[in-house]
Design a protein around this motif. Structure first.
Motif, PDB file in Angstrom:
ATOM      1  N   PHE A 176      52.906 -40.002 -24.123  1.00 26.77           N
ATOM      2  CA  PHE A 176      51.491 -39.681 -23.982  1.00 26.77           C
ATOM      3  C   PHE A 176      50.866 -39.450 -25.346  1.00 26.77           C
ATOM      4  CE2 PHE A 176      51.272 -37.993 -19.398  1.00 26.77           C
ATOM      5  CZ  PHE A 176      50.408 -39.006 -18.999  1.00 26.77           C
ATOM      6  N   LEU A 177      49.762 -40.128 -25.634  1.00 23.77           N
ATOM      7  CA  LEU A 177      48.959 -39.789 -26.795  1.00 23.77           C
ATOM      8  C   LEU A 177      48.171 -38.525 -26.494  1.00 23.77           C
ATOM      9  CD1 LEU A 177      48.196 -40.849 -29.626  1.00 23.77           C
ATOM     10  CD2 LEU A 177      46.310 -42.095 -28.561  1.00 23.77           C
ATOM     11  N   SER A 178      47.672 -38.452 -25.303  1.00 18.63           N
ATOM     12  CA  SER A 178      47.003 -37.274 -24.751  1.00 18.63           C
ATOM     13  C   SER A 178      46.921 -37.505 -23.248  1.00 18.63           C
ATOM     14  CB  SER A 178      45.597 -37.087 -25.338  1.00 18.63           C
ATOM     15  OG  SER A 178      44.773 -38.191 -25.005  1.00 18.63           O
ATOM     16  N   ALA A 179      46.644 -36.459 -22.490  1.00 18.51           N
ATOM     17  CA  ALA A 179      46.538 -36.632 -21.037  1.00 18.51           C
ATOM     18  C   ALA A 179      45.747 -35.491 -20.433  1.00 18.51           C
ATOM     19  CB  ALA A 179      47.917 -36.707 -20.395  1.00 18.51           C
ATOM     20  N   ASP A 180      44.862 -35.838 -19.515  1.00 20.31           N
ATOM     21  CA  ASP A 180      44.091 -34.854 -18.770  1.00 20.31           C
ATOM     22  C   ASP A 180      44.598 -34.770 -17.343  1.00 20.31           C
ATOM     23  OD1 ASP A 180      42.424 -34.229 -20.892  1.00 20.31           O
ATOM     24  OD2 ASP A 180      40.869 -35.663 -20.304  1.00 20.31           O
ATOM     25  N   ALA A 181      44.407 -33.611 -16.741  1.00 16.46           N
ATOM     26  CA  ALA A 181      44.757 -33.400 -15.337  1.00 16.46           C
ATOM     27  C   ALA A 181      43.482 -33.389 -14.502  1.00 16.46           C
ATOM     28  CB  ALA A 181      45.511 -32.088 -15.167  1.00 16.46           C
ATOM     29  N   TYR A 182      43.577 -33.958 -13.301  1.00 19.15           N
ATOM     30  CA  TYR A 182      42.460 -34.010 -12.370  1.00 19.15           C
ATOM     31  C   TYR A 182      42.947 -33.572 -10.998  1.00 19.15           C
ATOM     32  CZ  TYR A 182      40.260 -37.114 -15.851  1.00 19.15           C
ATOM     33  OH  TYR A 182      39.741 -37.648 -17.005  1.00 19.15           O
ATOM     34  N   LEU A 183      42.122 -32.815 -10.281  1.00 17.17           N
ATOM     35  CA  LEU A 183      42.434 -32.482  -8.905  1.00 17.17           C
ATOM     36  C   LEU A 183      42.131 -33.679  -8.003  1.00 17.17           C
ATOM     37  CD1 LEU A 183      41.014 -28.837  -8.619  1.00 17.17           C
ATOM     38  CD2 LEU A 183      43.351 -29.576  -9.148  1.00 17.17           C
ATOM     39  N   LEU A 184      42.596 -33.627  -6.764  1.00 13.56           N
ATOM     40  CA  LEU A 184      42.387 -34.741  -5.850  1.00 13.56           C
ATOM     41  C   LEU A 184      40.906 -35.001  -5.586  1.00 13.56           C
ATOM     42  CD1 LEU A 184      45.176 -34.390  -3.117  1.00 13.56           C
ATOM     43  CD2 LEU A 184      45.285 -35.444  -5.388  1.00 13.56           C
ATOM     44  N   ASP A 185      40.074 -33.965  -5.716  1.00 11.70           N
ATOM     45  CA  ASP A 185      38.637 -34.160  -5.483  1.00 11.70           C
ATOM     46  C   ASP A 185      37.921 -34.707  -6.706  1.00 11.70           C
ATOM     47  OD1 ASP A 185      38.438 -32.000  -7.220  1.00 11.70           O
ATOM     48  OD2 ASP A 185      37.553 -30.634  -5.759  1.00 11.70           O
ATOM     49  N   GLY A 186      38.674 -34.994  -7.779  1.00  7.89           N
ATOM     50  CA  GLY A 186      38.094 -35.562  -8.982  1.00  7.89           C
ATOM     51  C   GLY A 186      37.761 -34.564 -10.064  1.00  7.89           C
ATOM     52  N   THR A 187      37.929 -33.272  -9.796  1.00  3.79           N
ATOM     53  CA  THR A 187      37.632 -32.258 -10.804  1.00  3.79           C
ATOM     54  C   THR A 187      38.530 -32.430 -12.026  1.00  3.79           C
ATOM     55  OG1 THR A 187      36.967 -30.658  -9.109  1.00  3.79           O
ATOM     56  CG2 THR A 187      37.536 -29.780 -11.283  1.00  3.79           C
ATOM     57  N   ARG A 188      37.923 -32.576 -13.203  1.00  2.00           N
ATOM     58  CA  ARG A 188      38.675 -32.700 -14.449  1.00  2.00           C
ATOM     59  C   ARG A 188      39.009 -31.318 -14.968  1.00  2.00           C
ATOM     60  NH1 ARG A 188      37.422 -32.584 -19.862  1.00  2.00           N
ATOM     61  NH2 ARG A 188      38.786 -33.823 -21.240  1.00  2.00           N
ATOM     62  N   LEU A 189      40.284 -31.065 -15.171  1.00  3.18           N
ATOM     63  CA  LEU A 189      40.732 -29.751 -15.629  1.00  3.18           C
ATOM     64  C   LEU A 189      40.922 -29.698 -17.141  1.00  3.18           C
ATOM     65  CD1 LEU A 189      43.395 -29.005 -12.876  1.00  3.18           C
ATOM     66  CD2 LEU A 189      41.021 -28.213 -12.956  1.00  3.18           C
ATOM     67  N   GLY A 190      40.910 -30.849 -17.787  1.00  4.75           N
ATOM     68  CA  GLY A 190      41.149 -30.910 -19.226  1.00  4.75           C
ATOM     69  C   GLY A 190      42.598 -31.231 -19.517  1.00  4.75           C
ATOM     70  N   ALA A 191      42.967 -31.118 -20.782  1.00  3.51           N
ATOM     71  CA  ALA A 191      44.335 -31.438 -21.196  1.00  3.51           C
ATOM     72  C   ALA A 191      45.331 -30.645 -20.365  1.00  3.51           C
ATOM     73  CB  ALA A 191      44.507 -31.136 -22.671  1.00  3.51           C
ATOM     74  N   TYR A 192      46.342 -31.347 -19.835  1.00  3.55           N
ATOM     75  CA  TYR A 192      47.249 -30.735 -18.864  1.00  3.55           C
ATOM     76  C   TYR A 192      47.989 -29.514 -19.415  1.00  3.55           C
ATOM     77  CZ  TYR A 192      51.350 -32.798 -21.150  1.00  3.55           C
ATOM     78  OH  TYR A 192      52.344 -33.127 -22.045  1.00  3.55           O
ATOM     79  N   ASP A 193      48.179 -29.471 -20.753  1.00  2.00           N
ATOM     80  CA  ASP A 193      48.942 -28.371 -21.343  1.00  2.00           C
ATOM     81  C   ASP A 193      48.055 -27.316 -21.988  1.00  2.00           C
ATOM     82  OD1 ASP A 193      48.019 -30.006 -23.351  1.00  2.00           O
ATOM     83  OD2 ASP A 193      49.954 -30.213 -24.361  1.00  2.00           O
ATOM     84  N   SER A 194      46.766 -27.266 -21.607  1.00  4.24           N
ATOM     85  CA  SER A 194      45.839 -26.345 -22.284  1.00  4.24           C
ATOM     86  C   SER A 194      45.214 -25.315 -21.364  1.00  4.24           C
ATOM     87  CB  SER A 194      44.718 -27.149 -22.966  1.00  4.24           C
ATOM     88  OG  SER A 194      43.887 -27.775 -21.992  1.00  4.24           O
ATOM     89  N   PHE A 195      45.632 -25.270 -20.112  1.00  6.80           N
ATOM     90  CA  PHE A 195      45.007 -24.286 -19.215  1.00  6.80           C
ATOM     91  C   PHE A 195      46.067 -23.597 -18.367  1.00  6.80           C
ATOM     92  CE2 PHE A 195      45.114 -28.344 -17.039  1.00  6.80           C
ATOM     93  CZ  PHE A 195      45.534 -28.025 -15.776  1.00  6.80           C
TER      94      PHE A 195
END
Length: 265
Positions: A246-265
């Protein structure tokens, strides 16, 4: 005649569902991952957990998604079955019911996962050209590469514009203001680095027809399977190429909500 011009993304999640629609070269594919047919029997002998079978519910959800998305093909990103080895008993019955219901509507491509031993012999001969099983290194359909994720992807998969993977069952732990928490299935999406893949293939990066692909890691379709809690310290990835590729990666919930970088929250 000029080919139709694509106006949307190659891979688009279905809102609220652990599924996506992919453009695979003029055809539409409904894509799901980690179906794990017969998981209740597996939980019984693996952990001593007794649960009624959800086979009918899972099949109804797939049929509903086929109604909703009207695809030309169903792609399963590995682990259609749960038992590692020859499927038997309740799992074999669920797989047969799945194949009968789905192949009557669309052909199926199963990208072989680590839980799919014996499925090809059980299902593929009976349904002939309506049920295809790929190698574990994946397959490329149009401009989209598909791999389960327990093995390194084939070169043709990596040289696609988007790579779809599974195996991780990604999930996030969300906490409220009083310290309570809940687990939610999630998508991971982000650009890939070529270096780990070139090293695995034993070639120089310059030899890859590298299109800076986005990796889309699918949530598990089966809501009774465990998963990788991607935002919890100490949880490791299962795929041999993650997280290094991964160069970078964001996490998203099934409803499309963007949570931001997976390792930052």
């Amino acid at each position: 005649m000029a080919s139709a011009r694509r106006t949307g993304p190659l891979v688009e999640p279905v809102s609220g569902e652990p599924a996506a629609v992919a453009d695979i070269g003029g055809d539409r594919a409904l894509v799901v991952a980690d179906y794990h047919a017969g998981i209740e029997a597996g939980l019984r002998y693996e952990r001593g957990v007794e649960l009624d079978s959800n086979a009918d519910v899972r099949r109804a959800r797939i049929e509903s998604l086929l109604d909703r998305t009207d695809p030309d093909r169903l792609v399963v990103l590995g682990d259609l079955g749960h038992r590692i080895g020859d499927p038997k008993g309740d799992e074999e019955g669920e797989l047969a019911g799945f194949a009968e219901a789905v192949t009557d509507r669309v052909p199926v491509t199963l990208v072989r996962g680590n839980h799919d031993g014996g499925i090809e012999e059980r299902l593929a001969p009976e349904y002939a050209d309506r049920f295809a099983v790929t190698d574990g290194a994946g397959v490329r359909l149009g401009d989209v590469g598909f791999v389960h994720g327990h093995r390194w992807p084939a070169r043709e998969v990596l040289e696609a514009e988007v790579v779809c993977s599974a195996h991780e069952h990604p999930a996030v732990r969300l906490e409220d203001s009083v310290g309570g928490g809940r687990k939610e299935r999630a998508w991971l999406r982000g650009p890939l680095r070529p270096e780990p893949f070139a090293e695995n293939l034993g070639i120089d990066v310059s030899e890859l027809d590298w299109k800076s692909p986005e990796l889309v890691v699918f949530p598990a379709f089966n809501d009774r399977s465990g998963g990788t809690w991607v935002n919890v310290e100490g949880q490791g990835f299962l795929s041999p190429f993650l997280p290094d590729a991964f160069l970078s990666a964001d996490a998203y919930l099934l409803d499309g909500t963007r949570l931001g970088a997976y390792d930052s929250f």
